[in-house]
Design a protein around this motif. Sequence first.
Motif, PDB file in Angstrom:
ATOM      1  N   SER A  14      50.078 -26.650  74.768  1.00 43.26           N
ATOM      2  CA  SER A  14      48.755 -26.160  75.173  1.00 43.26           C
ATOM      3  C   SER A  14      48.050 -27.178  76.046  1.00 43.26           C
ATOM      4  CB  SER A  14      47.898 -25.850  73.948  1.00 43.26           C
ATOM      5  OG  SER A  14      48.505 -24.832  73.209  1.00 43.26           O
ATOM      6  N   ARG A  15      48.083 -28.414  75.628  1.00 41.98           N
ATOM      7  CA  ARG A  15      47.396 -29.459  76.407  1.00 41.98           C
ATOM      8  C   ARG A  15      48.032 -29.610  77.791  1.00 41.98           C
ATOM      9  NH1 ARG A  15      48.535 -33.916  73.390  1.00 41.98           N
ATOM     10  NH2 ARG A  15      48.611 -32.857  71.397  1.00 41.98           N
ATOM     11  N   ASP A  16      49.367 -29.672  77.806  1.00 42.69           N
ATOM     12  CA  ASP A  16      50.071 -29.822  79.084  1.00 42.69           C
ATOM     13  C   ASP A  16      49.712 -28.709  80.074  1.00 42.69           C
ATOM     14  OD1 ASP A  16      51.311 -32.116  78.411  1.00 42.69           O
ATOM     15  OD2 ASP A  16      53.302 -31.236  78.008  1.00 42.69           O
ATOM     16  N   PHE A  17      49.795 -27.447  79.590  1.00 41.53           N
ATOM     17  CA  PHE A  17      49.546 -26.337  80.512  1.00 41.53           C
ATOM     18  C   PHE A  17      48.096 -26.232  80.936  1.00 41.53           C
ATOM     19  CE2 PHE A  17      53.855 -25.222  79.569  1.00 41.53           C
ATOM     20  CZ  PHE A  17      54.297 -24.587  80.732  1.00 41.53           C
ATOM     21  N   ASP A  18      47.166 -26.615  80.045  1.00 38.93           N
ATOM     22  CA  ASP A  18      45.748 -26.594  80.430  1.00 38.93           C
ATOM     23  C   ASP A  18      45.464 -27.544  81.579  1.00 38.93           C
ATOM     24  OD1 ASP A  18      45.028 -24.645  78.739  1.00 38.93           O
ATOM     25  OD2 ASP A  18      44.181 -25.966  77.171  1.00 38.93           O
ATOM     26  N   GLY A  59      66.352 -22.340  64.546  1.00 33.72           N
ATOM     27  CA  GLY A  59      66.748 -21.602  65.766  1.00 33.72           C
ATOM     28  C   GLY A  59      65.648 -20.657  66.226  1.00 33.72           C
ATOM     29  N   GLN A  60      65.054 -19.918  65.273  1.00 36.26           N
ATOM     30  CA  GLN A  60      63.979 -18.982  65.638  1.00 36.26           C
ATOM     31  C   GLN A  60      62.814 -19.705  66.276  1.00 36.26           C
ATOM     32  OE1 GLN A  60      62.725 -16.699  62.197  1.00 36.26           O
ATOM     33  NE2 GLN A  60      64.827 -15.902  61.918  1.00 36.26           N
ATOM     34  N   GLU A  61      62.438 -20.838  65.702  1.00 41.51           N
ATOM     35  CA  GLU A  61      61.307 -21.618  66.226  1.00 41.51           C
ATOM     36  C   GLU A  61      61.601 -22.102  67.647  1.00 41.51           C
ATOM     37  OE1 GLU A  61      57.914 -22.614  64.771  1.00 41.51           O
ATOM     38  OE2 GLU A  61      58.703 -20.603  64.363  1.00 41.51           O
ATOM     39  N   VAL A  62      62.845 -22.617  67.840  1.00 41.09           N
ATOM     40  CA  VAL A  62      63.220 -23.090  69.180  1.00 41.09           C
ATOM     41  C   VAL A  62      63.098 -21.955  70.196  1.00 41.09           C
ATOM     42  CG1 VAL A  62      65.147 -23.912  70.601  1.00 41.09           C
ATOM     43  CG2 VAL A  62      64.697 -24.980  68.394  1.00 41.09           C
ATOM     44  N   ASN A  63      63.582 -20.733  69.814  1.00 43.42           N
ATOM     45  CA  ASN A  63      63.487 -19.584  70.721  1.00 43.42           C
ATOM     46  C   ASN A  63      62.036 -19.198  70.999  1.00 43.42           C
ATOM     47  OD1 ASN A  63      66.163 -19.229  71.294  1.00 43.42           O
ATOM     48  ND2 ASN A  63      66.537 -17.920  69.494  1.00 43.42           N
ATOM     49  N   ARG A  64      61.197 -19.277  69.951  1.00 39.38           N
ATOM     50  CA  ARG A  64      59.782 -18.929  70.132  1.00 39.38           C
ATOM     51  C   ARG A  64      59.141 -19.871  71.148  1.00 39.38           C
ATOM     52  NH1 ARG A  64      55.120 -20.664  68.560  1.00 39.38           N
ATOM     53  NH2 ARG A  64      55.930 -22.249  67.124  1.00 39.38           N
ATOM     54  N   ILE A  65      59.416 -21.166  70.982  1.00 39.31           N
ATOM     55  CA  ILE A  65      58.852 -22.171  71.891  1.00 39.31           C
ATOM     56  C   ILE A  65      59.340 -21.918  73.324  1.00 39.31           C
ATOM     57  CG2 ILE A  65      58.846 -24.640  72.466  1.00 39.31           C
ATOM     58  CD1 ILE A  65      57.262 -24.199  69.995  1.00 39.31           C
ATOM     59  N   LYS A  66      60.647 -21.576  73.453  1.00 37.50           N
ATOM     60  CA  LYS A  66      61.227 -21.317  74.781  1.00 37.50           C
ATOM     61  C   LYS A  66      60.491 -20.169  75.477  1.00 37.50           C
ATOM     62  CE  LYS A  66      65.979 -22.118  75.366  1.00 37.50           C
ATOM     63  NZ  LYS A  66      67.344 -21.704  75.046  1.00 37.50           N
ATOM     64  N   ARG A  67      60.277 -19.049  74.696  1.00 39.90           N
ATOM     65  CA  ARG A  67      59.567 -17.888  75.267  1.00 39.90           C
ATOM     66  C   ARG A  67      58.153 -18.262  75.652  1.00 39.90           C
ATOM     67  NH1 ARG A  67      61.912 -14.910  71.270  1.00 39.90           N
ATOM     68  NH2 ARG A  67      60.011 -14.980  70.004  1.00 39.90           N
ATOM     69  N   LYS A  68      57.515 -19.021  74.776  1.00 39.68           N
ATOM     70  CA  LYS A  68      56.125 -19.386  75.010  1.00 39.68           C
ATOM     71  C   LYS A  68      55.992 -20.181  76.322  1.00 39.68           C
ATOM     72  CE  LYS A  68      52.235 -21.835  73.004  1.00 39.68           C
ATOM     73  NZ  LYS A  68      51.628 -22.350  71.798  1.00 39.68           N
ATOM     74  N   SER A  70      58.127 -20.247  78.859  1.00 39.83           N
ATOM     75  CA  SER A  70      58.431 -19.384  80.003  1.00 39.83           C
ATOM     76  C   SER A  70      57.229 -18.517  80.364  1.00 39.83           C
ATOM     77  CB  SER A  70      59.620 -18.472  79.704  1.00 39.83           C
ATOM     78  OG  SER A  70      60.715 -19.248  79.308  1.00 39.83           O
ATOM     79  N   GLU A  71      56.597 -17.923  79.337  1.00 38.16           N
ATOM     80  CA  GLU A  71      55.447 -17.055  79.598  1.00 38.16           C
ATOM     81  C   GLU A  71      54.294 -17.824  80.236  1.00 38.16           C
ATOM     82  OE1 GLU A  71      56.384 -13.951  75.999  1.00 38.16           O
ATOM     83  OE2 GLU A  71      54.447 -15.015  75.968  1.00 38.16           O
ATOM     84  N   LEU A  72      54.033 -19.000  79.675  1.00 39.66           N
ATOM     85  CA  LEU A  72      52.941 -19.808  80.225  1.00 39.66           C
ATOM     86  C   LEU A  72      53.206 -20.186  81.690  1.00 39.66           C
ATOM     87  CD1 LEU A  72      51.991 -22.152  77.255  1.00 39.66           C
ATOM     88  CD2 LEU A  72      50.485 -20.550  78.448  1.00 39.66           C
ATOM     89  N   LEU A  73      54.474 -20.512  81.976  1.00 40.91           N
ATOM     90  CA  LEU A  73      54.839 -20.860  83.358  1.00 40.91           C
ATOM     91  C   LEU A  73      54.524 -19.698  84.307  1.00 40.91           C
ATOM     92  CD1 LEU A  73      58.273 -22.755  83.168  1.00 40.91           C
ATOM     93  CD2 LEU A  73      56.179 -23.593  84.238  1.00 40.91           C
ATOM     94  N   GLU A  74      54.958 -18.468  83.930  1.00 37.68           N
ATOM     95  CA  GLU A  74      54.711 -17.282  84.762  1.00 37.68           C
ATOM     96  C   GLU A  74      53.227 -17.045  84.961  1.00 37.68           C
ATOM     97  OE1 GLU A  74      56.486 -15.085  86.758  1.00 37.68           O
ATOM     98  OE2 GLU A  74      57.790 -16.820  86.399  1.00 37.68           O
ATOM     99  N   GLU A  75      52.492 -17.056  83.854  1.00 39.02           N
ATOM    100  CA  GLU A  75      51.052 -16.802  83.896  1.00 39.02           C
ATOM    101  C   GLU A  75      50.337 -17.782  84.809  1.00 39.02           C
ATOM    102  OE1 GLU A  75      48.741 -16.926  80.186  1.00 39.02           O
ATOM    103  OE2 GLU A  75      50.227 -15.447  79.465  1.00 39.02           O
ATOM    104  N   LYS A  76      50.675 -19.014  84.630  1.00 35.60           N
ATOM    105  CA  LYS A  76      50.003 -20.084  85.352  1.00 35.60           C
ATOM    106  C   LYS A  76      50.324 -19.994  86.862  1.00 35.60           C
ATOM    107  CE  LYS A  76      47.274 -23.446  84.808  1.00 35.60           C
ATOM    108  NZ  LYS A  76      46.290 -23.937  83.896  1.00 35.60           N
ATOM    109  N   LYS A  77      51.600 -19.644  87.155  1.00 34.49           N
ATOM    110  CA  LYS A  77      51.994 -19.492  88.562  1.00 34.49           C
ATOM    111  C   LYS A  77      51.156 -18.405  89.230  1.00 34.49           C
ATOM    112  CE  LYS A  77      56.855 -20.779  88.964  1.00 34.49           C
ATOM    113  NZ  LYS A  77      58.214 -20.227  89.074  1.00 34.49           N
TER     114      LYS A  77
END
Length: 352
Positions: A14-18, A59-68, A70-77
């Motif tokens: 959150s901090r990084d993307f903000d 594994g589930q947590e790692v996948n959740r973080i990965k999606r999060k 990716s989504e933040l990258l798209e949104e921010k772009k």
Amino acid sequence: MPGFNFEDIDSQISRDFDSAQDAQALESLRVKYLGRRGILAELTSRIPDLPDEQRPLFGQEVNRIKRKVSELLEEKKKALGDMSAYPEAVKRQAREIDVTLPGITQELGHRHIITQVIEEICNVFVRLGFAIVEGPEIETEYNNFTALNIPLEHPSRDVFDTFYLSAGPRAEASKSKLLLRSHTSPVQIRAMKSRKPPLAIVVPGRVYRPDAVDASHSFMFHQIEGFMVDYDITFSDLKGILEFFAKSVFGGNIKMRFRPHFFPFTEPSAEVDISCIICKGKGCSVCGQKGWLEILGSGMIHPNVFRHVGYDTTKYTGFAFGMGVERLPMLRYGIDDIRLFYGSDLRFLRQF
Ligand code: PHE
């Protein structure tokens, strides 16, 4: 989970993307999290070392973080206006527009020289109170000849002989043969039939004659007609108005003369000459060594014309004149071939 806290990672993300403000910062974040040696690759590589029962959750947590991420990258772009938000075709076009190239200028046209001369002449008369009226190029034989006191068998019809249109429904409806008008005088008939004196009118327009085409003849050319009707209009009114016209258009120093002539629709009639504007009256090839140039025909409107339009010949008198338009620019600019006006050679037309 021993030595590891997913919540810390969440708040770090959150901090990084903000704080990421441009495409470059976003790219570093992509590398930091999703890169080959990024945080997520690192976490994934730990999975094989974990005890069996912890692996699914981790594994589930790692996948959740990965999606999060990716989504933040798209949104921010998108928020930063990155071109990836646009379809491929738009992106290509944007790359192909070279804003440093000179633009395509819109070329403005201008009025044809004949139109300019018509306006110049009409404006002289408009200043004197004349109204501009136009008539059709397809006329009835009655308006072009008969009503102008040119009877069927009159030899002067030959001079004006013109193009007849073959009979058709329109010709039958008009009860008179149709033709291409040979002069602008039929508009006298139209205008006088639809108005009462006093009137002062100028009529610019095209006329047609079956002349063989050469440097000084064309089957189509332009005329300006003028006429005035009221109580007590005399030949001196005609002279005064034509002198004002000639001096406005050809210059204050020219001389004018009226030569007796014959027109069926005027009596008396005169042709008007001006002193040659090329040789100033001395005689040259343009005026045929005469020192004079004929510019128009004129006269007092014949009572028979008034009878055809229903004007009281004991009350009204009037004058009329008619002039060719092409002659003026030919003299003024030394144009030696009338056909140049009707061709579309821009090298000629752009000069005026
Ligand atoms: N209509 C005549 C022509 O074409 C010119 C003219 C008009 C003469 C009006 C007298 C009066 O030659």
